[in-house]
Design an enzyme around this catalytic site. Structure first.
Site, PDB file in Angstrom:
ATOM      1  N   GLY A  86       0.727  -1.267   0.017  1.00 12.73           N
ATOM      2  CA  GLY A  86      -0.049  -0.018  -0.003  1.00 12.73           C
ATOM      3  C   GLY A  86       1.035   1.196   0.130  1.00 12.73           C
ATOM      4  O   GLY A  86       2.012   1.327  -0.487  1.00 12.73           O
ATOM      5  N   LEU A  87       0.264   2.339   0.559  1.00 11.12           N
ATOM      6  CA  LEU A  87       1.184   3.688   0.725  1.00 11.12           C
ATOM      7  C   LEU A  87       1.482   4.061  -0.630  1.00 11.12           C
ATOM      8  O   LEU A  87       2.287   4.787  -1.070  1.00 11.12           O
ATOM      9  CB  LEU A  87       2.370   3.375   1.573  1.00 11.12           C
ATOM     10  CG  LEU A  87       2.082   3.070   2.999  1.00 11.12           C
ATOM     11  CD1 LEU A  87       3.449   3.004   3.738  1.00 11.12           C
ATOM     12  CD2 LEU A  87       1.323   4.047   3.668  1.00 11.12           C
ATOM     13  N   CYS A  88       0.516   4.021  -1.596  1.00  7.45           N
ATOM     14  CA  CYS A  88       0.570   4.501  -3.016  1.00  7.45           C
ATOM     15  C   CYS A  88      -0.528   5.043  -3.400  1.00  7.45           C
ATOM     16  O   CYS A  88      -1.221   5.151  -4.535  1.00  7.45           O
ATOM     17  CB  CYS A  88       0.950   3.409  -4.018  1.00  7.45           C
ATOM     18  SG  CYS A  88       0.141   1.916  -3.909  1.00  7.45           S
ATOM     19  N   GLY A  89      -1.262   5.940  -2.475  1.00  9.17           N
ATOM     20  CA  GLY A  89      -2.552   6.621  -2.853  1.00  9.17           C
ATOM     21  C   GLY A  89      -3.480   5.875  -3.353  1.00  9.17           C
ATOM     22  O   GLY A  89      -3.980   4.656  -2.582  1.00  9.17           O
ATOM     23  N   PHE A  91      -3.911   4.185  -5.910  1.00  8.79           N
ATOM     24  CA  PHE A  91      -3.575   3.086  -6.893  1.00  8.79           C
ATOM     25  C   PHE A  91      -4.474   1.930  -6.847  1.00  8.79           C
ATOM     26  O   PHE A  91      -4.924   1.378  -7.876  1.00  8.79           O
ATOM     27  CB  PHE A  91      -2.101   2.942  -6.726  1.00  8.79           C
ATOM     28  CG  PHE A  91      -1.601   2.068  -7.946  1.00  8.79           C
ATOM     29  CD1 PHE A  91      -1.216   2.426  -9.131  1.00  8.79           C
ATOM     30  CD2 PHE A  91      -1.277   0.509  -7.496  1.00  8.79           C
ATOM     31  CE1 PHE A  91      -0.609   1.253 -10.045  1.00  8.79           C
ATOM     32  CE2 PHE A  91      -1.019  -0.230  -8.481  1.00  8.79           C
ATOM     33  CZ  PHE A  91      -0.498   0.070  -9.508  1.00  8.79           C
TER      34      PHE A  91
END
Length: 292
Positions: A86-89, A91
């Protein structure tokens, strides 16, 4: 009401988070450069082999080769490409939402069965906990992405299509456009789509002499074409993921900076109020003693 110690601890925590997001942004930027080079190198090959396939395809080949022939759709294999982390908006969320919409609106409302293949941990985790016909999970493939993954999955999809396990294969993935833009694409993988306009333009060009013969080369290129297209999809998603993560971490770093500024302002106000209160108490005590 938060004490000065609480505010100071929170400022310290936000600064630590800011350092992490800044480091993650730098890592994503470094990986994005390599991923961008890979996709820019893969795109011309994928386009050229598709053009060559159209060059070689005659009307008889398209009618007789089962990989090109459309049939009544009763079961669709849906390949959903998400990230492993995760931690990709938005996406992963956007891909999962689009895949869910496609299955529910395009397939289930028309009484068409689906076989779901998830590439990436996030999609696998989501669909495995819900009422979907999840046939295969492929978590962790982007940790060591290589061409053999595309080869293996392509062979599996071709075999399933030829054996009648499903009548169509659909790819849902994020296409890399730029650092700040990723485009969700729903693309048909099988049967192989051939644009009639492009085909007619190509056949209008000069004639070629094929050795050993046109049909043999055509059948030899088909599996290479499918593997190249699937490999391109994996590279597109990989580059788009790093771009999304870089943007998300940049925004997080900026937000952390603004939050630290706000907390420092609050800390200074609270400290000033505490000092003013102490001074007032001292003055009041002195005046009381003086009056007595």
């Amino acid at each position: 009401m938060a004490t000065l110690r609480d505010i100071k601890q929170r400022i310290k925590g936000v600064k630590s988070t800011q350092q992490i997001t800044k480091a993650m942004k730098m890592v994503a930027a470094a990986k994005l450069r390599r991923a961008t080079e890979a996709i820019l190198n893969a795109r011309p090959y994928a386009r050229k082999i598709q053009t060559l396939l159209s060059h070689l395809a005659s009307t008889d080949d398209l009618l007789n080769n089962p990989l090109f022939v459309s049939r009544d759709v009763k079961n669709v294999a849906v390949i959903v490409v998400t990230a492993d982390r995760g931690l990709c908006g938005a996406f992963n969320t956007n891909i999962i939402r689009e895949a869910t919409r496609y299955i529910q609106e395009e397939l289930q409302e028309r009484n068409i069965s689906h076989s779901l293949y998830c590439l990436g941990k996030k999609g696998s985790d989501y669909f495995s906990k819900r009422n979907f016909n999840l046939v295969q999970k492929n978590p962790g493939i982007f940790a060591s992405l290589n061409y053999s993954i595309a080869q293996r999955l392509s062979d599996q999809l071709i075999s399933g299509f030829l054996n009648g396990e499903f009548d169509k294969v659909i790819l849902i993935f994020n296409e890399f456009k730029s650092i700040i833009q990723q485009k969700i694409v729903v693309e048909q993988f099988l049967p192989i789509p051939v644009e009639s306009n492009e085909k007619s333009e190509i056949h209008a060009e000069a004639n070629y002499i094929y050795e050993p013969n046109q049909k043999a080369i055509f059948e030899y290129i088909i599996p290479k074409h499918l593997k190249a297209q699937l490999w391109r999809v994996l590279l597109e998603s990989n580059a788009a993921e790093f771009a999304a993560r870089m943007t998300a971490m940049d925004n997080a770093t900026t937000n952390a900076k603004e939050l630290i500024r706000t907390l420092n302002l609050k800390y200074n106000k609270e400290r000033q109020a505490a000092i003013t209160k102490e001074i007032l108490e001292i003055v009041s005590g002195a005046n009381a003693l003086k009056a007595s």
